[in-house]
Design a protein around this motif. Structure first.
Motif, short mmCIF file in Angstrom:
data_model
loop_
_atom_site.label_atom_id
_atom_site.label_comp_id
_atom_site.label_asym_id
_atom_site.label_seq_id
_atom_site.Cartn_x
_atom_site.Cartn_y
_atom_site.Cartn_z
N TRP A 67 -7.98 62.35 10.84
CA TRP A 67 -8.68 61.42 11.01
C TRP A 67 -9.61 60.86 9.98
CZ3 TRP A 67 -9.24 57.38 14.29
CH2 TRP A 67 -9.20 57.83 15.78
N TYR A 68 -8.32 61.27 9.03
CA TYR A 68 -8.53 60.52 7.56
C TYR A 68 -9.37 62.17 6.32
CZ TYR A 68 -6.72 56.26 10.02
OH TYR A 68 -7.32 55.38 10.84
N GLU A 119 -3.29 51.34 8.65
CA GLU A 119 -3.85 52.64 7.86
C GLU A 119 -4.98 51.35 7.39
OE1 GLU A 119 -5.02 54.63 10.28
OE2 GLU A 119 -2.26 55.43 11.08
N PHE A 121 -5.92 51.04 4.38
CA PHE A 121 -6.69 52.34 2.92
C PHE A 121 -5.36 53.19 2.58
CE2 PHE A 121 -10.01 51.62 5.43
CZ PHE A 121 -10.72 49.56 4.04
N LEU A 126 -8.05 56.98 0.79
CA LEU A 126 -8.67 57.81 1.92
C LEU A 126 -9.44 59.23 1.52
CD1 LEU A 126 -6.25 56.87 4.57
CD2 LEU A 126 -8.36 56.16 4.70
N ARG B 128 -14.50 55.44 3.56
CA ARG B 128 -13.06 55.04 3.67
C ARG B 128 -12.53 55.46 4.66
NH1 ARG B 128 -13.95 50.37 1.14
NH2 ARG B 128 -12.69 50.19 -0.94
N PRO B 129 -12.87 56.98 5.17
CA PRO B 129 -12.69 57.25 6.31
C PRO B 129 -12.65 56.87 7.72
CG PRO B 129 -12.68 59.29 4.72
CD PRO B 129 -12.96 58.06 3.86
N GLN B 131 -13.94 54.44 7.85
CA GLN B 131 -13.78 52.88 7.84
C GLN B 131 -12.65 52.80 8.23
OE1 GLN B 131 -14.80 50.69 4.08
NE2 GLN B 131 -15.91 51.62 3.38
N ALA B 132 -11.23 53.11 8.30
CA ALA B 132 -10.54 53.14 8.75
C ALA B 132 -10.79 53.66 10.43
CB ALA B 132 -9.59 54.81 8.08
N MET B 133 -11.59 54.28 10.48
CA MET B 133 -11.32 55.16 11.87
C MET B 133 -12.01 53.78 12.98
SD MET B 133 -14.16 57.19 13.93
CE MET B 133 -15.43 56.02 13.84
#
Lengths: 229, 229
Positions: A67-68, A119, A121, A126, B128-129, B131-133
């Motif tokens: 999860w980034y 993804e 970004f 990230l 960002r993580p 937002q990416a999720m």
């Protein structure tokens, strides 16, 4: 230079990429520290961790990208160990001046990490929280080593990764050709040649000699060029 | 609309800001779910969590900002609950179409979160993580509610936070004036006036009437304006 590799992985023995990298770890100057096997209960020995940090110059976080970000045990380590007073606060923290780098594995293709990709970004976006951590603690943030889809990598790509990983752990923080040449030359001279066929050591030393001679020639040419302008 | 607030905080009873927000939670339509008290051992009931998610339309992560992210238990929740197959994968995941928002508390002043500030990056960059999720799971990412230095907030700022928090939990995803007016008007009519002095209910209803009349007038003027062009 001494390097501390803090690994967070829930099942490191079953991970092909982690085992591959563990095999690449140089025998000297690098401490491997796997959180889940050191602290199976999850309870972290903060003082011991801070002493470990004190004893090293370069800190590496190595993990699969979940999860980034890192797996939760590494986040817990950050929250517990990097205390106000130790890692940051009014005076310079104890990590100031060290180097900090990420080594992480991703299950998705590199091209997806951008606007328009699945993804969305980039890796630079990230990983902002880690960059901010390095900034707050006064550490130099190194270029990360990202491993995309290890299972699909060719043997050649894996050998390249092997070398880049060793450099990430032990080479000075420079991506210059001269720096990488010097590193490879040192590695060649230090190789254990007992298991190789007779004469192999001569060949390796010859290769190292050649690289060093080439470098000297390049440096001399550079001096001449500089004087011409 | 049903809202699920997933809170991660190691010591929620001692947190002034968390207690303040808990007091602001509307009595209907909102489920509060504190991870550390639900799972003191850290072992998460994945199926129960997925059923909770299924039963709600808006998912809120609420936490103190530790090292530019959530506390570790919420990260563990992400890694355990948002599985491939449930939250993402080949077909649309089960979270697709829901709304997702962050509510988090920061100990540092807002102005430090920018280039040139002590924290270097903006909140949009550091999150960002998340937002990416939201992107990967098909959820709409809401504007976050950030609470800077709660302990230093004035009473007026706290009342403003109280309202903004309630809106974040229950208002439709729109920051338009019309949407916020409608929300306030509904709140006024639903207030429990038993504890207020006699006549208070009339005043509140009158205020709501006025707001709705004003809105109707504005809407009519807008129609006239639109026809003029």
């Amino acid at each position: 230079m001494k390097t501390l590799v803090i690994i967070s992985h829930p099942d490191i023995l079953e991970s092909g990429s982690q085992q591959f990298l563990l095999n690449a770890v140089p025998s000297e100057g690098v401490t491997i520290h796997h959180l889940e096997s050191t602290y199976p209960s999850g309870k972290i020995d903060v003082q011991k961790e801070q002493e470990l940090l004190d004893a090293h110059d370069r800190i590496i976080f190595q993990f699969p990208f979940y999860w980034y970000s890192s797996p939760a045990p590494l986040k817990q380590w950050q929250d517990d160990v990097l205390t106000n007073g130790y890692a940051h606060g009014k005076a310079d923290g104890r990590l100031a001046g060290k180097e900090f780098g990420l080594v992480f594995m991703l299950g998705v293709h590199e091209r997806e990490y951008q606007a328009g990709g699945r993804e969305l970004f980039s890796i630079s976006e990230l990983t902002r929280p880690f960059q901010a951590m390095a900034h707050k603690t006064g550490m130099t943030y190194l270029r990360p080593l990202t491993v995309y889809q290890f299972a699909y990598m060719t043997d050649e790509e894996k050998m390249d990764l092997y070398i880049r990983y060793q450099q990430k752990l032990t080479n000075e923080n420079s991506e210059s050709l001269a720096s990488r040449e010097r590193w490879v030359s040192e590695q060649l001279r230090q190789l254990n040649t007992n298991d190789l066929e007779p004469g192999a050591e001569d060949i390796l030393n010859h290769a190292a000699d050649l690289m060093e001679t080439n470098r000297t020639t390049i440096d001399e040419l550079q001096v001449v060029l500089d004087q011409m302008w």
